[in-house]
Design a protein around this motif. Structure first.
Motif, PDB file in Angstrom:
ATOM      1  N   ARG A   1       0.819  -1.201   0.000  1.00 42.96           N
ATOM      2  CA  ARG A   1       0.000   0.000   0.000  1.00 42.96           C
ATOM      3  C   ARG A   1       0.855   1.255   0.000  1.00 42.96           C
ATOM      4  NH1 ARG A   1      -3.573  -2.612   4.462  1.00 42.96           N
ATOM      5  NH2 ARG A   1      -5.474  -3.231   3.363  1.00 42.96           N
ATOM      6  N   GLY A   2       0.253   2.344  -0.464  1.00 39.69           N
ATOM      7  CA  GLY A   2       0.861   3.650  -0.287  1.00 39.69           C
ATOM      8  C   GLY A   2       0.699   4.121   1.152  1.00 39.69           C
ATOM      9  N   TYR A   3       1.388   5.200   1.486  1.00 40.63           N
ATOM     10  CA  TYR A   3       1.421   5.684   2.875  1.00 40.63           C
ATOM     11  C   TYR A   3       0.028   6.053   3.373  1.00 40.63           C
ATOM     12  CZ  TYR A   3       3.318   8.193   6.937  1.00 40.63           C
ATOM     13  OH  TYR A   3       3.626   8.619   8.209  1.00 40.63           O
ATOM     14  N   SER A   4      -0.723   6.776   2.563  1.00 35.60           N
ATOM     15  CA  SER A   4      -2.052   7.214   2.978  1.00 35.60           C
ATOM     16  C   SER A   4      -2.972   6.021   3.217  1.00 35.60           C
ATOM     17  CB  SER A   4      -2.654   8.144   1.918  1.00 35.60           C
ATOM     18  OG  SER A   4      -3.959   8.550   2.281  1.00 35.60           O
ATOM     19  N   ASP A   5      -2.945   5.043   2.307  1.00 30.18           N
ATOM     20  CA  ASP A   5      -3.781   3.856   2.474  1.00 30.18           C
ATOM     21  C   ASP A   5      -3.354   3.047   3.693  1.00 30.18           C
ATOM     22  OD1 ASP A   5      -5.301   4.479   0.280  1.00 30.18           O
ATOM     23  OD2 ASP A   5      -4.159   3.212  -1.106  1.00 30.18           O
ATOM     24  N   ALA A   6      -2.051   3.031   3.969  1.00 30.58           N
ATOM     25  CA  ALA A   6      -1.559   2.325   5.146  1.00 30.58           C
ATOM     26  C   ALA A   6      -2.080   2.965   6.427  1.00 30.58           C
ATOM     27  CB  ALA A   6      -0.034   2.305   5.149  1.00 30.58           C
ATOM     28  N   LEU A   7      -2.112   4.299   6.443  1.00 33.82           N
ATOM     29  CA  LEU A   7      -2.648   4.994   7.615  1.00 33.82           C
ATOM     30  C   LEU A   7      -4.124   4.656   7.818  1.00 33.82           C
ATOM     31  CD1 LEU A   7      -0.980   8.498   7.150  1.00 33.82           C
ATOM     32  CD2 LEU A   7      -0.445   6.814   8.914  1.00 33.82           C
ATOM     33  N   ASP A   8      -4.873   4.602   6.736  1.00 27.38           N
ATOM     34  CA  ASP A   8      -6.293   4.254   6.827  1.00 27.38           C
ATOM     35  C   ASP A   8      -6.463   2.830   7.351  1.00 27.38           C
ATOM     36  OD1 ASP A   8      -6.992   6.738   5.854  1.00 27.38           O
ATOM     37  OD2 ASP A   8      -7.264   6.048   3.780  1.00 27.38           O
ATOM     38  N   ALA A   9      -5.629   1.913   6.859  1.00 26.54           N
ATOM     39  CA  ALA A   9      -5.722   0.520   7.307  1.00 26.54           C
ATOM     40  C   ALA A   9      -5.399   0.405   8.795  1.00 26.54           C
ATOM     41  CB  ALA A   9      -4.771  -0.358   6.493  1.00 26.54           C
ATOM     42  N   GLU A  10      -4.412   1.163   9.245  1.00 26.13           N
ATOM     43  CA  GLU A  10      -4.084   1.165  10.667  1.00 26.13           C
ATOM     44  C   GLU A  10      -5.255   1.673  11.500  1.00 26.13           C
ATOM     45  OE1 GLU A  10       0.763   1.935  10.630  1.00 26.13           O
ATOM     46  OE2 GLU A  10      -0.613   3.570  11.077  1.00 26.13           O
ATOM     47  N   ALA A  11      -5.879   2.736  11.028  1.00 27.79           N
ATOM     48  CA  ALA A  11      -7.007   3.312  11.767  1.00 27.79           C
ATOM     49  C   ALA A  11      -8.153   2.316  11.877  1.00 27.79           C
ATOM     50  CB  ALA A  11      -7.476   4.602  11.095  1.00 27.79           C
ATOM     51  N   ASN A  12      -8.447   1.621  10.796  1.00 24.80           N
ATOM     52  CA  ASN A  12      -9.511   0.624  10.820  1.00 24.80           C
ATOM     53  C   ASN A  12      -9.169  -0.523  11.768  1.00 24.80           C
ATOM     54  OD1 ASN A  12     -11.202   1.957   8.996  1.00 24.80           O
ATOM     55  ND2 ASN A  12     -10.171   1.047   7.223  1.00 24.80           N
ATOM     56  N   ALA A  13      -7.900  -0.968  11.734  1.00 25.69           N
ATOM     57  CA  ALA A  13      -7.476  -2.029  12.635  1.00 25.69           C
ATOM     58  C   ALA A  13      -7.531  -1.570  14.087  1.00 25.69           C
ATOM     59  CB  ALA A  13      -6.057  -2.484  12.274  1.00 25.69           C
ATOM     60  N   GLN A  14      -7.175  -0.300  14.312  1.00 21.97           N
ATOM     61  CA  GLN A  14      -7.203   0.225  15.674  1.00 21.97           C
ATOM     62  C   GLN A  14      -8.625   0.276  16.219  1.00 21.97           C
ATOM     63  OE1 GLN A  14      -5.133   0.198  17.968  1.00 21.97           O
ATOM     64  NE2 GLN A  14      -3.940   2.091  17.843  1.00 21.97           N
ATOM     65  N   ARG A  15      -9.582   0.603  15.354  1.00 20.87           N
ATOM     66  CA  ARG A  15     -10.985   0.597  15.775  1.00 20.87           C
ATOM     67  C   ARG A  15     -11.407  -0.802  16.189  1.00 20.87           C
ATOM     68  NH1 ARG A  15     -15.004   2.373  11.223  1.00 20.87           N
ATOM     69  NH2 ARG A  15     -14.103   0.480  10.307  1.00 20.87           N
ATOM     70  N   GLU A  16     -11.032  -1.802  15.377  1.00 17.54           N
ATOM     71  CA  GLU A  16     -11.406  -3.182  15.698  1.00 17.54           C
ATOM     72  C   GLU A  16     -10.758  -3.640  16.989  1.00 17.54           C
ATOM     73  OE1 GLU A  16     -11.451  -7.595  13.542  1.00 17.54           O
ATOM     74  OE2 GLU A  16     -10.921  -5.807  12.385  1.00 17.54           O
ATOM     75  N   ALA A  17      -9.460  -3.338  17.135  1.00 16.44           N
ATOM     76  CA  ALA A  17      -8.752  -3.730  18.357  1.00 16.44           C
ATOM     77  C   ALA A  17      -9.305  -2.986  19.571  1.00 16.44           C
ATOM     78  CB  ALA A  17      -7.258  -3.464  18.209  1.00 16.44           C
ATOM     79  N   GLY A  18      -9.583  -1.696  19.386  1.00 17.86           N
ATOM     80  CA  GLY A  18     -10.056  -0.879  20.501  1.00 17.86           C
ATOM     81  C   GLY A  18     -11.407  -1.297  21.038  1.00 17.86           C
ATOM     82  N   ASN A  19     -12.210  -1.976  20.217  1.00 19.20           N
ATOM     83  CA  ASN A  19     -13.517  -2.453  20.653  1.00 19.20           C
ATOM     84  C   ASN A  19     -13.464  -3.848  21.276  1.00 19.20           C
ATOM     85  OD1 ASN A  19     -14.931  -0.144  19.861  1.00 19.20           O
ATOM     86  ND2 ASN A  19     -15.218  -0.900  17.774  1.00 19.20           N
ATOM     87  N   SER A  20     -12.280  -4.419  21.380  1.00 18.80           N
ATOM     88  CA  SER A  20     -12.146  -5.781  21.897  1.00 18.80           C
ATOM     89  C   SER A  20     -12.155  -5.794  23.424  1.00 18.80           C
ATOM     90  CB  SER A  20     -10.839  -6.410  21.399  1.00 18.80           C
ATOM     91  OG  SER A  20      -9.713  -5.788  21.991  1.00 18.80           O
ATOM     92  N   ASP A  21     -12.468  -6.972  23.970  1.00 22.74           N
ATOM     93  CA  ASP A  21     -12.408  -7.150  25.424  1.00 22.74           C
ATOM     94  C   ASP A  21     -10.988  -6.955  25.936  1.00 22.74           C
ATOM     95  OD1 ASP A  21     -15.093  -7.712  25.407  1.00 22.74           O
ATOM     96  OD2 ASP A  21     -14.840  -9.892  25.525  1.00 22.74           O
TER      97      ASP A  21
END
Length: 267
Positions: free
Chosen positions: A227-247
């Protein structure tokens, strides 16, 4: 749990251990063994494991694709042919490598002795690759007029850089464990008799970790290589949302505030 002929699968303490079990052939891998590894990965996940270790029985990790024995196939150098070789890759070896790449839990390889050909690719597919001092990595396809497979042409330049990858692929020489560590191909070199103990200790540490977050790390980091840098940042943000909602994220936050060690559940 399925019955396996060419590997063993053991599950304990949230850790699965897959052992390539053809020591009399240095764990050479016929297509059927690749299929068994794929099945064992699914089997392990069905049992809720939170880390997976793969190693070899005897004095080798895996000496490469066994097209001379197992499943009635023939050695490539004895006229298997390109079409049949491609069919073996498409139908057996590549699905195994892809399944390893897509695992939602950490994957560790404990490389004992030779890791050659597709065995080299499988050995280097670990998130953490531990190797005994007697281990070595080899891509000898050039010696029989073939190209590296099992993902090696994608993996090696990313791990060691183009110059060293080309040295390994085009000269077809053994890369000893300590040299592999110096090149950045692997995580760590340990004494041969300490290899499994070190691998299991690392697996235990990872299995006690926040499993969802670890799975997201391995997925996003691999995908972001393309991925390009911008897309990588978006992917990180999406992963962080998923992780942040975990137990586990809630458990980690509470433990942090209490200045205690987090006891993650893997959810």
């Amino acid at each position: 749990m399925a019955d396996y002929e060419m590997i063993t699968l053991a599950v304990a303490d949230n850790i699965a251990t897959i052992t390539l079990n053809r020591p009399e052939r240095l764990n050479a891998m016929p297509p059927a063994m690749a299929d068994e590894i794929s099945a064992a990965l699914d089997d392990a996940l069905d049992q809720g494991v939170r880390a997976i270790v793969m190693t070899g029985a005897g004095r080798a990790f895996c000496s490469g694709a066994d097209l001379a024995g197992g499943g009635g196939s023939r050695d490539r150098s004895q006229g298997l042919g390109g079409d049949a070789a491609k069919a073996s890759l498409d139908g057996h070896y590549n699905p195994m490598i892809k399944k390893i790449a897509d695992l939602p839990v950490p994957f560790i390889t404990a490389v004992n002795g030779p890791a050659a050909g597709v065995g080299c690719s499988a050995g280097l597919a670990g998130d953490f690759v531990l190797a005994g001092k007697s281990a070595y990595f080899l891509q000898a396809f050039v010696n029989i007029g073939l190209v590296p497979d099992g993902g090696a042409t994608w993996m090696l330049p990313r791990l060691a850089g183009k110059a060293r990858a080309f040295e390994m692929m085009m000269l077809g020489e053994k890369i000893p464990a300590e040299k592999a560590a110096d090149w950045g191909l692997i995580y760590k070199v340990v004494e041969d008799d300490a290899l499994i103990g070190e691998a299991m200790a690392l697996a235990k540490r990872l299995a006690d970790g926040p499993t969802l977050a670890l799975g997201l790390m391995r997925r996003v980091a691999t995908q972001n290589l393309e991925r390009g840098y911008s897309d990588a940042l978006d992917a990180e943000a999406n992963a962080q949302r998923e992780a942040g909602n975990s137990d586990d994220a809630k458990i980690g936050a509470i433990a942090f505030l209490k200045k205690e060690k987090a006891r993650f559940t893997g959810k």
